[in-house]
Each structure stands twice: as structure tokens, then as C-alpha cells.
Scaffold this motif. Structure first.
Motif, PDB file in Angstrom:
ATOM      1  N   PHE A 342       0.988  -1.289  -0.106  1.00 38.57           N
ATOM      2  CA  PHE A 342       0.006  -0.031  -0.088  1.00 38.57           C
ATOM      3  C   PHE A 342       1.054   1.242  -0.040  1.00 38.57           C
ATOM      4  O   PHE A 342       0.474   2.173  -0.561  1.00 38.57           O
ATOM      5  N   HIS A 343       2.123   1.141   0.703  1.00 39.97           N
ATOM      6  CA  HIS A 343       3.024   2.180   0.619  1.00 39.97           C
ATOM      7  C   HIS A 343       3.483   2.623  -0.598  1.00 39.97           C
ATOM      8  O   HIS A 343       3.443   3.841  -1.322  1.00 39.97           O
ATOM      9  N   LEU A 344       3.653   1.521  -1.537  1.00 35.92           N
ATOM     10  CA  LEU A 344       4.153   1.607  -2.893  1.00 35.92           C
ATOM     11  C   LEU A 344       3.092   2.094  -3.876  1.00 35.92           C
ATOM     12  O   LEU A 344       3.131   3.030  -4.900  1.00 35.92           O
ATOM     13  N   VAL A 347       2.584   5.838  -3.074  1.00 36.92           N
ATOM     14  CA  VAL A 347       3.728   6.541  -3.714  1.00 36.92           C
ATOM     15  C   VAL A 347       3.779   6.534  -5.284  1.00 36.92           C
ATOM     16  O   VAL A 347       4.086   7.733  -5.893  1.00 36.92           O
ATOM     17  N   ALA A 348       3.506   5.451  -5.941  1.00 40.19           N
ATOM     18  CA  ALA A 348       2.976   5.817  -7.526  1.00 40.19           C
ATOM     19  C   ALA A 348       2.251   6.560  -7.655  1.00 40.19           C
ATOM     20  O   ALA A 348       2.484   7.362  -8.617  1.00 40.19           O
ATOM     21  N   GLU A 349       0.850   6.623  -7.174  1.00 36.47           N
ATOM     22  CA  GLU A 349       0.008   7.318  -7.510  1.00 36.47           C
ATOM     23  C   GLU A 349       0.426   8.958  -7.227  1.00 36.47           C
ATOM     24  O   GLU A 349       0.153   9.914  -7.962  1.00 36.47           O
ATOM     25  N   PHE A 499       3.358  20.813  -4.584  1.00 40.95           N
ATOM     26  CA  PHE A 499       2.739  19.734  -3.463  1.00 40.95           C
ATOM     27  C   PHE A 499       1.756  20.497  -2.475  1.00 40.95           C
ATOM     28  O   PHE A 499       0.680  19.919  -2.195  1.00 40.95           O
ATOM     29  N   LEU A 500       2.202  21.629  -1.926  1.00 41.81           N
ATOM     30  CA  LEU A 500       1.603  22.310  -0.959  1.00 41.81           C
ATOM     31  C   LEU A 500       0.408  22.693  -1.512  1.00 41.81           C
ATOM     32  O   LEU A 500      -0.813  22.876  -1.191  1.00 41.81           O
ATOM     33  N   LEU A 501       0.259  23.374  -2.915  1.00 39.91           N
ATOM     34  CA  LEU A 501      -0.709  24.045  -3.411  1.00 39.91           C
ATOM     35  C   LEU A 501      -1.742  22.985  -3.979  1.00 39.91           C
ATOM     36  O   LEU A 501      -2.964  23.306  -3.587  1.00 39.91           O
ATOM     37  N   HIS A 502      -1.499  21.629  -3.849  1.00 41.91           N
ATOM     38  CA  HIS A 502      -2.370  20.877  -4.341  1.00 41.91           C
ATOM     39  C   HIS A 502      -2.449  19.573  -3.294  1.00 41.91           C
ATOM     40  O   HIS A 502      -2.962  18.671  -3.628  1.00 41.91           O
ATOM     41  N   LEU A 503      -2.315  20.031  -2.012  1.00 41.34           N
ATOM     42  CA  LEU A 503      -2.251  19.479  -0.830  1.00 41.34           C
ATOM     43  C   LEU A 503      -3.472  18.385  -0.664  1.00 41.34           C
ATOM     44  O   LEU A 503      -3.492  17.243  -0.629  1.00 41.34           O
ATOM     45  N   ILE A 509      -5.297  10.784  -2.092  1.00 43.05           N
ATOM     46  CA  ILE A 509      -4.711   9.347  -2.434  1.00 43.05           C
ATOM     47  C   ILE A 509      -4.453   8.518  -1.083  1.00 43.05           C
ATOM     48  O   ILE A 509      -4.540   7.388  -1.075  1.00 43.05           O
ATOM     49  N   GLN A 510      -3.894   9.245  -0.150  1.00 37.61           N
ATOM     50  CA  GLN A 510      -3.915   8.814   1.284  1.00 37.61           C
ATOM     51  C   GLN A 510      -5.037   8.014   1.577  1.00 37.61           C
ATOM     52  O   GLN A 510      -5.293   6.912   2.090  1.00 37.61           O
ATOM     53  N   THR A 511      -6.266   8.637   1.464  1.00 34.59           N
ATOM     54  CA  THR A 511      -7.762   8.159   2.060  1.00 34.59           C
ATOM     55  C   THR A 511      -7.980   7.126   1.152  1.00 34.59           C
ATOM     56  O   THR A 511      -8.531   6.031   1.671  1.00 34.59           O
ATOM     57  N   SER A 512      -7.850   6.993  -0.080  1.00 37.88           N
ATOM     58  CA  SER A 512      -8.269   5.990  -1.080  1.00 37.88           C
ATOM     59  C   SER A 512      -7.508   4.767  -0.954  1.00 37.88           C
ATOM     60  O   SER A 512      -8.007   3.599  -1.395  1.00 37.88           O
ATOM     61  N   LEU A 513      -6.247   4.901  -0.508  1.00 37.63           N
ATOM     62  CA  LEU A 513      -5.284   3.588  -0.419  1.00 37.63           C
ATOM     63  C   LEU A 513      -4.744   3.369   1.114  1.00 37.63           C
ATOM     64  O   LEU A 513      -3.728   3.382   1.275  1.00 37.63           O
TER      65      LEU A 513
END
Length: 523
Positions: A342-344, A347-349, A499-503, A509-513
Motif C-alpha cells: 500500500f505504501h508503494l 507513492v506511485a499515485e 505539492f502544498l498548493l495541491h495538498l 490518495i492517502q484516503t483512497s489507499l
């Protein structure tokens, strides 16, 4: 390869059997002569003449200069009856040179008429100038004039047909150049619809009705729109039935029942069953009826579309296989943890998202999506006692841990596959730092490849966001503070800003995986 299911059928329609509206326009015949009697006589002889059901439209001029101007204004002139001697002895010949070489008009059929053949000998004129016929006015009877005009119109018609076919085939070549690139099914279908509009010039003269079309695929026994142009752009995700257009629904159902493509008036419905059994249906409605040439071009283009869909599905299967391979390789590094896969995936997404935000091409974004999971592949050579140690590593252990970058790069770099080459770059350089204080080579700034800089940032973000065997996850505010404080030291400052602008998108992505609960199967 075109199968019976891919063949194109043209609906029998009385209107479609006729030439389109443009084909009923009169043929333009230009008469340039300084003698008004010649104008009157030519008009009298030819005024009731028709060729292939089309009458003549006459354009009159009295000089070589007028011939040049009228041809500039009327490049679709079919026949030019041109006197040689007018305001100057070679005014007509100068006009021929201007029309052919300055205007570049190779289609108009030019018949030179002269009352003074000695001043412009036939052999010299025919050899030196691009004309199509040479007549002395004394020999040009009414019948011979009609014969000469008929032959010229026939030649003009054939040249225009050849040119239209050439332009159409050229458009097909240009249109199909991008069809076989590795791309998503949605992007492919959208591109096909756009190319069809351009190929058929459906926007020409479309004052009120703009071209509109969609691509649909079978999904749980219903056709769902996954790409669209015009009014169908807002209907992506809905079924064909939900478009509420009964005429469209009826045309689509006809294609499904017959399992074949067809054209009808201003509509094209493409039916494509791929080799793996997937169904794709294209619908395009323009603003003018499709003529015989349009249908011919569609038939040729459809063969390429069929192959492109097969290619897209093959590419999709290959990408899925490559993705599973990279996830499996990456997850094998840490076989002790259910969370590794799940980490991978996260990271990929995240790497793909940040690559797109950074302006990388779709192809590059897909490549980093496949390669990023290989970033820690070199840890496969690190002893478990170091990988799973709960406390801080000793200097000796840390030196061993750092070697995983070189190991990963060596394992991957000699492979010719682009995914594994990208993986070698990421594995070998994702611990380099923007300020040059990273390892293994102390690279700084843009010396570090963009793939490695992207993976470094999203890997740290995801790692800090979840529990590890040696440390609990950090709160999101603490992680953001850490990334902000290390902007332009650990991380590429431009990437941090994006990254921060689109946090919110990265948090999604964190929530979905999410990581699985302890002892919960990962599949």
C-alpha cells in the motif's frame, strides 16, 4: 486486421446517392478578351450548356491585369478562355505565368485563343507555358468551342477529385500518427473524435449546429460514455440511454444489433469489437451530409481506428502487468510488512500526480507511476536485522543501509526496458538532496533527475504519514511543517510549492489507499 464485425456499411439513402450541395454549384468559366464581341459570342454559344448537370457561371475581363485580379478572387475557376494580345502583345502569356507560378493555381484549365497566331506561335507557346489548349479564333466554331470546354471541364473535375483524395489520405496519415502511441483509452477515443471532425471538415459552415460525438464502452450490460466532444462532454459517465435523445439511441441500437459501423446523412456510428472482446462504439454527428468522399475516408480511417483500439487494450494490459511486476518487486523488499504494497501504491499515485503538476508529459507521468515503486529495491540486499531494528542505527549499520541505493541501481540499470531504466535512476538517486548533502553522490539541484526528486518528496510524505516499526506516524501539520522547513534543502522548492498548493489531492490518495488493519489480507 479487419473482421466482418469491423466492416463499414453505408445506409441506402436517396439523398446520399446524389452529390452534395457543393456539387450543384455552377462551373466557373472566365473569358478574358479585349473584344466585347468575343464575350457576347462565347456567352451566346455556352449560355445553355451543362456538364454533369451543372450550368456555367461566366466571369468577364478585358486585359491581362483583369485576368490576374479575377483569378486571385476566383481560384475555383474551372476554365479560362484567354486572349494572347490585349493591352500588350504578350499580356495573355504574362497572365498565364502569373496564374501558374505566382498564384500556384495548377487546376484551372487554360485555353489560349488568338487572332494573331504569328505573334504567338503555337509550338513555342505550348512548350514554354503551362496551357492546356491553343486555338485560333478563326477555327473556333461553336461546336469546337463546346468540345474544348467539355474536355477542359472533364480534366478539371478529375484533377479536383484526385486532389480531394490526396488531401483526404494526407489527413488520414496525419490523423493516425498519434493513434498508436501508448495512451489511455479515453485519450485515444477523444483524439479519434477530434481527428474525425478535422478529417471530414464538419465545422466548415456550421453556423448553428456544431459537431458533437462520444465514445462508449460496455459496462455491466450498458453502454457508458467515457469520452465526448461538444454537448456530450458533460455526459461522460452516463449511459447512452441517459442521453435522452431517442434518435441517437435508435442509431446506437442499430449498430449493436447489426454489429457493424454505418453512415447516415450527417451521422457516423462506429462499431469496434477488439480482440479481447471489449466493445467500443463511436458516435459523431456533424453539420452537413456526408458525401461519397467523406464515406471513403471514414472507411479507410476506421480500419486504423480498429487497430488502434486493439493496440490500446494491449498497451493497457501491458501497463497493468508492468505495474503488478513493479509492485511485487518492491513489496518483496519488505516481506515482513503487510503495509509495504500500500505504501508503494500510494507513492506511485502521488508521483504520477506530482509529475503532471510539474508539467511532465502524460507518457512521463505514466512512466514514473510504473517506476517509483522500485525506489527501495536495493534494500533486498540489506540484512533483516537492520531493516527491522526498532531503534536508531549505529554508524556502521547506517553505512550498510545507505548502500541500498547503489544496489538498486545496479540491479536495474542494465535492463533495456524503459520502466526499469527509470527505476534504476529513482533507486540510485532518491536520497540525493537539493542542497547537495544527500547520498550516494552528493548531487545538488537539477543535477538530480526529476524522477528522483519527485519520488523523494512523495516517499517522505507517505512514510511520515503512517506507522513504522520504529516510529509512529506524524500528524499532518507536523509533516507539512517538516516539508516546508526543508524546502530547498532536502527537497526541490518548486516541487514543494506544487505539492502544498495541491495538498488536498495528495491527501485524497492517502484516503483512497489506506493501510490494511493488522492481519487483514492485503488482497
Amino acid at each position: 486486421m479487419t473482421t466482418d464485425q469491423d466492416r463499414l456499411v453505408f445506409v441506402n439513402d436517396p439523398a446520399a446517392e446524389q452529390e452534395d450541395a457543393a456539387a450543384h454549384l455552377p462551373w466557373k468559366v472566365m473569358v478574358i478578351d479585349d473584344d466585347n464581341d468575343v464575350h457576347s459570342l462565347t456567352h451566346m454559344v455556352l449560355r445553355d450548356y451543362q456538364f454533369e448537370g451543372r450550368r456555367l457561371e461566366f466571369l468577364f475581363g478585358h486585359s491581362g491585369q483583369e485576368a490576374k485580379r479575377l483569378m486571385e478572387e476566383n481560384p475555383d475557376t474551372a476554365v479560362l478562355l484567354l486572349d494572347v494580345v490585349m493591352e500588350r502583345e504578350e499580356a495573355g502569356l504574362e497572365a498565364v505565368d502569373y496564374i501558374r507560378n505566382r498564384l500556384g493555381n495548377r487546376f484551372v484549365r487554360i485555353i489560349l485563343r488568338t487572332g494573331q497566331p504569328g505573334r504567338a506561335p503555337e509550338q513555342k507557346v505550348i512548350t514554354s507555358y503551362d496551357i492546356n489548349d491553343y486555338k485560333e479564333k478563326t477555327e473556333l466554331t461553336s461546336q469546337k468551342l463546346m468540345t474544348a470546354v467539355t474536355a477542359s471541364l472533364r480534366a478539371y473535375r478529375d484533377l479536383k477529385i484526385i486532389e480531394e483524395n490526396r488531401r483526404g489520405l494526407e489527413k488520414i496519415i496525419l490523423a493516425t500518427q498519434s493513434l498508436f502511441e501508448m495512451q489511455s483509452l479515453k485519450k485515444l477515443a477523444t483524439g479519434i473524435l477530434i481527428q474525425l471532425v478535422a478529417l471530414l471538415e464538419l465545422e466548415e459552415g456550421a453556423l448553428y449546429v456544431h459537431p458533437a460525438g462520444f465514445a462508449a464502452t460496455d459496462n455491466n450490460e450498458s453502454l457508458t460514455l467515457y469520452a465526448g466532444t461538444g454537448l456530450y462532454e458533460e455526459l461522460i459517465g452516463k449511459t447512452v440511454q441517459e442521453t435522452s435523445n431517442q434518435q441517437v439511441i435508435a442509431l446506437v441500437e442499430r449498430a449493436l444489433q447489426r454489429q457493424e459501423s454505418f453512415c447516415e446523412e450527417n451521422v457516423y456510428v462506429g462499431y469496434f469489437r477488439t480482440r479481447n472482446g471489449s466493445l467500443n462504439l463511436l458516435f459523431l454527428q456533424g453539420s452537413k451530409p456526408l458525401n461519397a468522399l467523406d464515406k471513403k475516408l471514414i472507411a479507410i480511417f476506421s480500419n486504423n481506428v480498429s487497430l488502434a483500439f486493439d493496440n490500446a487494450y494491449a498497451n493497457q494490459e501491458m501497463l497493468e502487468t508492468q505495474q503488478e511486476l513493479t509492485f511485487s518487486l518492491g513489496a518483496a523488499v519488505d516481506s515482513h510488512s503487510q503495509q509495504a504494497e500500500f505504501h508503494l501504491r500510494r507513492v506511485a499515485e502521488s508521483a504520477r500526480l506530482l509529475a503532471r503538476l510539474a508539467g511532465l508529459s502524460d507518457e512521463e507521468a505514466e512512466l514514473i507511476w510504473l517506476a517509483a515503486p522500485l525506489h527501495d529495491l536495493g534494500k533486498i540486499a540489506i540484512p533483516d536485522t537492520i531493516l527491522t531494528k526498532p531503534g536508531r542505527l549505529s554508524p556502521e549499520e547506517w553505512a550498510i543501509m545507505q548502500a541500498h541505493t547503489d544496489v538498486g541501481a545496479r540491479l536495474l540499470k542494465n535492463n533495456k526496458q524503459r520502466v526499469l531504466q527509470a527505476g534504476a535512476i529513482i533507486a540510485g538517486m532518491h536520497h540525493e538532496q537539493w542542497d547537495g548533502k544527500g547520498y550516494p553522490n552528493g548531487l545538488a539541484g537539477e543535477e538530480i533527475p526529476i524522477f528522483a526528486r519527485i519520488t523523494s518528496l512523495v516517499d517522505v510524505f507517505d512514510t511520515l504519514s503512517h506507522d513504522r516499526h520504529y516510529e509512529k506516524s506524524w500528524k499532518i501539520n507536523t509533516i507539512i511543517d517538516f516539508i516546508t522547513q526543508n524546502r530547498a534543502t532536502l527537497f526541490d522548492p518548486t516541487l514543494v510549492d506544487l505539492f502544498l498548493l495541491h495538498l488536498p489531492e495528495f491527501l485524497q490518495i492517502q484516503t483512497s489507499l489506506p493501510n490494511p488493519a493488522p492481519h487483514e489480507p492485503s488482497n
